[in-house]
Design a protein around this motif. Structure first.
Motif, PDB file in Angstrom:
ATOM      1  N   GLY A 280       0.853  -1.230  -0.021  1.00  0.00           N
ATOM      2  CA  GLY A 280      -0.075  -0.024   0.103  1.00  0.00           C
ATOM      3  C   GLY A 280       0.791   1.085   0.044  1.00  0.00           C
ATOM      4  O   GLY A 280       0.266   2.400   0.197  1.00  0.00           O
ATOM      5  N   GLN A 281       2.152   1.106  -0.166  1.00  0.00           N
ATOM      6  CA  GLN A 281       3.207   2.331   0.025  1.00  0.00           C
ATOM      7  C   GLN A 281       3.969   2.439  -1.597  1.00  0.00           C
ATOM      8  O   GLN A 281       3.853   1.347  -2.127  1.00  0.00           O
ATOM      9  CB  GLN A 281       4.033   2.308   1.108  1.00  0.00           C
ATOM     10  CG  GLN A 281       3.154   2.584   2.469  1.00  0.00           C
ATOM     11  CD  GLN A 281       4.118   2.643   3.464  1.00  0.00           C
ATOM     12  OE1 GLN A 281       5.183   3.034   3.448  1.00  0.00           O
ATOM     13  NE2 GLN A 281       3.370   2.083   4.823  1.00  0.00           N
ATOM     14  N   ALA A 282       4.563   3.183  -2.003  1.00  0.00           N
ATOM     15  CA  ALA A 282       5.417   3.440  -2.972  1.00  0.00           C
ATOM     16  C   ALA A 282       6.618   4.574  -2.341  1.00  0.00           C
ATOM     17  O   ALA A 282       6.209   5.464  -1.579  1.00  0.00           O
ATOM     18  CB  ALA A 282       4.707   3.862  -4.094  1.00  0.00           C
ATOM     19  N   GLY A 283       7.512   4.681  -3.215  1.00  0.00           N
ATOM     20  CA  GLY A 283       8.588   5.683  -2.949  1.00  0.00           C
ATOM     21  C   GLY A 283       9.722   5.488  -4.042  1.00  0.00           C
ATOM     22  O   GLY A 283       9.668   4.770  -4.836  1.00  0.00           O
ATOM     23  N   THR A 284      10.706   6.577  -3.684  1.00  0.00           N
ATOM     24  CA  THR A 284      11.885   6.527  -4.737  1.00  0.00           C
ATOM     25  C   THR A 284      12.981   6.649  -3.916  1.00  0.00           C
ATOM     26  O   THR A 284      13.026   7.526  -2.781  1.00  0.00           O
ATOM     27  CB  THR A 284      11.606   7.913  -5.454  1.00  0.00           C
ATOM     28  OG1 THR A 284      10.790   7.662  -6.386  1.00  0.00           O
ATOM     29  CG2 THR A 284      12.835   7.895  -6.319  1.00  0.00           C
ATOM     30  N   ILE A 285      14.023   5.840  -3.897  1.00  0.00           N
ATOM     31  CA  ILE A 285      15.390   6.049  -3.282  1.00  0.00           C
ATOM     32  C   ILE A 285      16.505   6.244  -4.525  1.00  0.00           C
ATOM     33  O   ILE A 285      16.253   5.741  -5.610  1.00  0.00           O
ATOM     34  CB  ILE A 285      15.627   4.511  -2.608  1.00  0.00           C
ATOM     35  CG1 ILE A 285      14.706   4.401  -1.500  1.00  0.00           C
ATOM     36  CG2 ILE A 285      17.038   4.644  -2.205  1.00  0.00           C
ATOM     37  CD1 ILE A 285      14.613   3.057  -1.024  1.00  0.00           C
ATOM     38  N   ARG A 286      17.242   7.424  -3.994  1.00  0.00           N
ATOM     39  CA  ARG A 286      18.177   7.557  -5.137  1.00  0.00           C
ATOM     40  C   ARG A 286      19.882   7.242  -4.435  1.00  0.00           C
ATOM     41  O   ARG A 286      19.960   7.205  -3.315  1.00  0.00           O
ATOM     42  CB  ARG A 286      18.297   9.036  -5.135  1.00  0.00           C
ATOM     43  CG  ARG A 286      16.976   9.642  -6.020  1.00  0.00           C
ATOM     44  CD  ARG A 286      17.239  11.162  -6.306  1.00  0.00           C
ATOM     45  NE  ARG A 286      16.183  11.637  -6.736  1.00  0.00           N
ATOM     46  CZ  ARG A 286      16.088  11.729  -8.171  1.00  0.00           C
ATOM     47  NH1 ARG A 286      17.168  11.449  -8.965  1.00  0.00           N
ATOM     48  NH2 ARG A 286      15.057  12.168  -9.001  1.00  0.00           N
ATOM     49  N   LEU A 287      20.541   6.478  -5.372  1.00  0.00           N
ATOM     50  CA  LEU A 287      21.832   6.044  -5.004  1.00  0.00           C
ATOM     51  C   LEU A 287      22.809   6.533  -5.823  1.00  0.00           C
ATOM     52  O   LEU A 287      22.629   6.824  -6.908  1.00  0.00           O
ATOM     53  CB  LEU A 287      21.802   4.684  -5.059  1.00  0.00           C
ATOM     54  CG  LEU A 287      20.660   3.774  -4.694  1.00  0.00           C
ATOM     55  CD1 LEU A 287      20.711   2.274  -5.179  1.00  0.00           C
ATOM     56  CD2 LEU A 287      20.271   3.815  -3.158  1.00  0.00           C
ATOM     57  N   HIS A 288      24.070   6.467  -5.446  1.00  0.00           N
ATOM     58  CA  HIS A 288      25.354   6.924  -6.276  1.00  0.00           C
ATOM     59  C   HIS A 288      26.484   6.129  -5.787  1.00  0.00           C
ATOM     60  O   HIS A 288      26.883   5.910  -4.645  1.00  0.00           O
ATOM     61  CB  HIS A 288      25.447   8.381  -6.113  1.00  0.00           C
ATOM     62  CG  HIS A 288      25.867   8.780  -4.767  1.00  0.00           C
ATOM     63  ND1 HIS A 288      24.735   9.158  -3.706  1.00  0.00           N
ATOM     64  CD2 HIS A 288      27.004   9.040  -4.060  1.00  0.00           C
ATOM     65  CE1 HIS A 288      25.488   9.656  -2.521  1.00  0.00           C
ATOM     66  NE2 HIS A 288      26.620   9.615  -2.701  1.00  0.00           N
ATOM     67  N   LEU A 289      27.387   5.559  -6.767  1.00  0.00           N
ATOM     68  CA  LEU A 289      28.429   4.800  -6.642  1.00  0.00           C
ATOM     69  C   LEU A 289      29.329   5.470  -7.621  1.00  0.00           C
ATOM     70  O   LEU A 289      29.126   5.745  -8.656  1.00  0.00           O
ATOM     71  CB  LEU A 289      28.337   3.309  -7.035  1.00  0.00           C
ATOM     72  CG  LEU A 289      27.137   2.558  -6.221  1.00  0.00           C
ATOM     73  CD1 LEU A 289      25.664   2.625  -6.964  1.00  0.00           C
ATOM     74  CD2 LEU A 289      27.399   1.103  -5.965  1.00  0.00           C
ATOM     75  N   THR A 290      30.681   5.370  -7.114  1.00  0.00           N
ATOM     76  CA  THR A 290      31.825   5.867  -7.773  1.00  0.00           C
ATOM     77  C   THR A 290      32.990   4.945  -8.059  1.00  0.00           C
ATOM     78  O   THR A 290      33.307   4.229  -7.419  1.00  0.00           O
ATOM     79  CB  THR A 290      32.225   7.083  -7.178  1.00  0.00           C
ATOM     80  OG1 THR A 290      31.263   8.230  -6.808  1.00  0.00           O
ATOM     81  CG2 THR A 290      33.514   7.656  -7.831  1.00  0.00           C
TER      82      THR A 290
END
Length: 307
Positions: A280-290
């Motif tokens: 019943g939920q949703a979202g966005t997760i941002r990641l960064h790798l170098t």
């Protein structure tokens, strides 16, 4: 042919810039990682909500501000899965907790004469061995299962993201050259380095599905402004000669003769967007790798003589 000729001229130019000729350019680098767990998986940082593109400082799960993917550890401080087929890891009890189904009869010793509350299975690691053992425990109320966001983090952990290796042209055995277009790309493309990738995590009746997509790669070439590319870049094709990359490239304006180590430090930071939904939920997760590399850049000198 053009790049071969330029590479030959660059080799001659290095006779004039002797310090640069001490070793070949390093145009493919092994990726780094903030933290690698016991299974060899990269535990990556999650960006601060409302601050796309910027690194975040870790905070405790459930706290305010920035957060990170939850990392669970056993009594030896070895990293283990927070959710698996045994249940959900409880830091307080040091075991995987799962509601007993069916509940044992009230005659079972675990109830100790009670007729309220619930019984859980608590599965613990057996110290000194690789085995597990299970006990039943009584609790006054049912324990909440992992939140959908926690399941999303578990799904992301299963994606096993890697920072892609840096690919560049000219090749690794020749320095780049001032004024020559340099092509940039991710040298080991797969679902873990350039996506897309989808994984799911389940606890009880709740399943959360997350899909990660590479949004962009930001290249810091060590000489000038960063280059932002909308994808993994294009592998260099010798047939195009000295033309620039159609998707991701850079042109050096100065040699690296005056740089520390006689080379420019290059970083390629992959920015990911993970969309998740479930429970019943949703979202966005941002990641960064170098990933990082060191690139030597020569400058071709022209000598004019009277003949």
């Amino acid at each position: 042919m053009l790049r071969a000729a330029v590479a030959a001229l660059a080799g001659a130019a290095l006779l004039l810039l002797a310090p640069i000729a001490t070793s070949p350019a390093r145009a493919v680098a092994e990726p780094g990682c903030d933290f690698v767990d016991q299974q060899g998986r990269c535990r990556f940082r999650v960006e601060s909500p409302g601050s796309p593109g910027g690194p975040s400082a870790p905070s405790a799960p459930g706290g305010g501000g920035s957060d990170v993917v939850r990392v669970c550890t056993d009594w030896k401080d070895d990293v283990i899965d927070c959710v698996n087929e045994l249940g959900t890891w409880s830091d307080a009890r040091g075991c995987y907790m799962e509601l007993a189904d069916p509940q044992p009869p009230f005659e079972h010793a675990v109830w100790d004469g009670r007729t309220d509350g619930v019984v859980y299975r608590c599965t613990l690691p057996n110290p000194g061995t690789s085995s597990w053992w299970t006990v039943t425990v009584w609790l006054p109320t049912a324990q909440p299962g992992p939140a959908p966001r926690e399941l999303a983090e578990q799904a992301i952990a299963e994606m096993q993201f890697r920072a892609g290796q840096i690919g560049m042209s000219p090749a690794v055995d020749a320095p780049s050259v001032v004024g020559l277009p340099t092509w940039l790309w991710i040298a080991d493309p797969d679902e873990h380095t350039v996506g897309p990738i989808t994984r799911s995590a389940t606890a009880g009746a709740v399943t959360v599905t997350a899909t990660g997509s590479l949004e962009k790669v930001v290249w810091d070439m060590g000489d000038g402004d960063p280059v932002t590319c909308d994808g993994p870049g294009t592998v260099y094709d010798p047939a195009v000669g000295g033309e620039g990359s159609p998707t991701c490239g850079f042109t050096y304006g100065r040699s690296s003769a005056n740089q520390p180590g006689l080379a420019y430090p290059v970083t390629a930071t992959s920015h990911w967007v993970v969309e998740w939904a479930g429970g019943g939920q949703a979202g966005t997760i941002r990641l960064h790798l170098t990933s990082t590399a060191e690139v030597r850049v020569a400058e071709i000198q022209t000598l004019v003589t009277r003949g």
